[in-house]
Design an enzyme around this catalytic site. Structure first.
Site, PDB file in Angstrom:
ATOM      1  N   ASP A   1      24.168  29.276  42.926  1.00 49.72           N
ATOM      2  CA  ASP A   1      23.109  30.410  43.241  1.00 49.72           C
ATOM      3  C   ASP A   1      21.657  29.847  42.517  1.00 49.72           C
ATOM      4  OD1 ASP A   1      22.070  32.665  43.664  1.00 49.72           O
ATOM      5  OD2 ASP A   1      23.198  33.874  42.652  1.00 49.72           O
TER       6      ASP A   1
ATOM      7  N   ASP B   1      31.193  35.177  48.342  1.00 45.89           N
ATOM      8  CA  ASP B   1      31.488  35.182  46.635  1.00 45.89           C
ATOM      9  C   ASP B   1      31.629  36.489  46.169  1.00 45.89           C
ATOM     10  OD1 ASP B   1      29.095  35.231  44.530  1.00 45.89           O
ATOM     11  OD2 ASP B   1      28.591  35.330  46.736  1.00 45.89           O
TER      12      ASP B   1
ATOM     13  N   CYS C   1      53.828  37.736  47.461  1.00 46.56           N
ATOM     14  CA  CYS C   1      52.990  37.017  46.974  1.00 46.56           C
ATOM     15  C   CYS C   1      53.965  35.740  46.451  1.00 46.56           C
ATOM     16  CB  CYS C   1      52.123  37.425  45.840  1.00 46.56           C
ATOM     17  SG  CYS C   1      50.974  36.330  45.183  1.00 46.56           S
TER      18      CYS C   1
ATOM     19  N   CYS D   1      52.571  33.341  44.432  1.00 40.74           N
ATOM     20  CA  CYS D   1      51.914  32.782  43.120  1.00 40.74           C
ATOM     21  C   CYS D   1      52.798  32.287  42.058  1.00 40.74           C
ATOM     22  CB  CYS D   1      50.693  33.534  43.059  1.00 40.74           C
ATOM     23  SG  CYS D   1      51.133  35.059  41.801  1.00 40.74           S
TER      24      CYS D   1
ATOM     25  N   CYS E   1      53.971  35.598  40.283  1.00 39.37           N
ATOM     26  CA  CYS E   1      54.848  36.457  41.081  1.00 39.37           C
ATOM     27  C   CYS E   1      56.351  35.897  41.055  1.00 39.37           C
ATOM     28  CB  CYS E   1      54.350  36.969  42.385  1.00 39.37           C
ATOM     29  SG  CYS E   1      52.965  38.178  42.348  1.00 39.37           S
TER      30      CYS E   1
ATOM     31  N   HIS F   1      46.816  35.135  40.226  1.00 34.54           N
ATOM     32  CA  HIS F   1      47.333  35.741  41.358  1.00 34.54           C
ATOM     33  C   HIS F   1      46.174  36.408  42.162  1.00 34.54           C
ATOM     34  CE1 HIS F   1      49.596  39.116  43.428  1.00 34.54           C
ATOM     35  NE2 HIS F   1      48.596  39.810  43.241  1.00 34.54           N
TER      36      HIS F   1
END
Length: 374
Positions: free
Chosen positions: A93, A266, A304, A306, A309, A335
């Site tokens: 940016d 984003d 989930c 991840c 989890c 997560h």
């Protein structure tokens, strides 16, 4: 070419499209969500974590890296990719959002932006030309032009003057680019005024930019305006170039923006919320600080996969978060980033199968939107 972009499939019931963005540092399937790594790091994450979470492109910030550690430091150490150990594409940016968010510390002129550092009060000046040069030194794959992110509400006269200046800055940015290997995106402004958005888009899309972004949204307008102006702006942008909706990050807003035809997104929402104890789950937002989770043996999100989890209970996550343990920031951030990347993956799958409408109906409402970059 600095990048190649191909639209591979269009949704039959909306303006959504499945695309492929090719840069010198790899390919990105779109629509895609970029994790925010303002200071050359996505907070609490290693590059390996990002890869495992499914991130393929990340975002850095020209303004913040210019101030700290300084562009020459990064340049002397091989550029931003090598400096931060990330081998995938990087979009930087320009600092235009800081023109908005650090209003008390800056002065806007036709030449550029004069500002005081938020770190030590020292005086600096960013011009469209300097911002392009900085991003070339960083080795960005995709660079953004300098613009003003217009606040809301604002008088029409101010919005028009600012938008015209942003258009002039964009032309100067294009002339200043020296590295054809770096893509350069223009930013369409115009506040909430469709005619100003149309005028800005018409002028900018006539120029040979590699992509286009919609800026100045998520700055205080209501949800209806955000979606209406966002969709209208998307309709003004070329189909053959990537479209980037800047700074919008609620899951339900991402779904709406994908349906409107945007490709890149984003926001700090998943990472900042994680550090505050808020998780995005298949059932909606979860505040892990709540007392009801003190002895809860279940994973944060049973849908989930991840690392957190798979291995830890809600009770454990609550405990380490309340104890201020660094591991909590890591696990909760991981997560949330996995949630966002899985969401974008589901949307891509839905577009491929012409089922985006069904995917939109199953996306949980997950709370507040744009925030200051991290």
């Amino acid at each position: 070419m600095a990048l190649q972009f191909t639209v591979e499939k269009k949704d039959s019931h909306s303006n959504a499209r499945l695309g492929r963005l090719v840069t010198a540092h790899g390919e990105v399937e779109t629509p895609a969500f970029m994790a925010v790594g303002t200071l050359a790091t996505v907070k609490a994450m290693t590059p390996r974590d990002l890869e495992e979470a499914g991130c393929r492109i990340i975002l850095g910030n020209t303004y913040h890296l210019y101030l700290r550690p300084g562009i020459e430091v990064i340049r002397s150490l091989g550029g931003l990719h090598r400096f931060m150990g990330w081998n995938g594409p990087i979009l930087t940016d320009s600092g235009g959002f800081q023109v908005f968010s650090l209003g008390a510390l800056r002065k806007i002129t036709e030449e550029g932006v004069e500002f005081q550092s938020h770190l030590d009060g020292s005086s600096h000046k960013l011009t469209p030309e300097k911002v392009v040069q900085i991003q070339e030194h960083l080795g960005s794959d995709i660079a953004m032009v300098l613009d003003e992110c217009i606040p809301h509400p604002a008088e029409r006269e101010y919005v028009r003057a600012s938008t015209l200046r942003t258009m002039r800055w964009a032309e100067r940015s294009l002339r200043a680019r020296e590295k054809n290997s770096m893509a350069l995106f223009a930013i369409v402004q115009g506040g909430m005024h469709e005619d100003l958005r149309r005028e800005c888009a018409r002028e900018l899309t006539a120029l040979p930019f590699d992509g286009f972004a919609a800026g100045g949204l998520g700055v205080g307008e209501d949800e209806a305006a955000l979606r209406a102006v966002g969709a209208y702006t998307a309709s003004l942008l070329p189909e053959e170039r990537p479209r980037y909706l800047m700074g919008i990050g609620r899951p339900e807003d991402l779904v709406a923006a994908v349906a409107a035809g945007y490709d890149l997104f984003d926001c700090v929402l998943p990472t900042r919320n994680a550090r505050n104890g808020t998780l995005f789950t298949s059932a909606g937002k979860m505040n892990i600080r709540r007392a009801e989770y003190a002895s809860d043996p279940r994973p944060a999100d049973e849908a989930c996969d991840c690392y957190g989890c798979r291995h830890f209970s809600r009770a454990y996550l609550r405990h380490i978060h309340l104890a201020g343990e660094i591991l909590a920031a890591h696990l909760l951030t991981l997560h949330n980033l996995v949630f966002y990347q899985r969401l974008m993956g589901r949307l891509r799958t839905a577009i491929r199968a012409d089922k985006l409408r069904e995917a939109a109906l199953t996306t949980p409402n997950s709370g507040s939107g744009i925030q200051e970059p991290e």
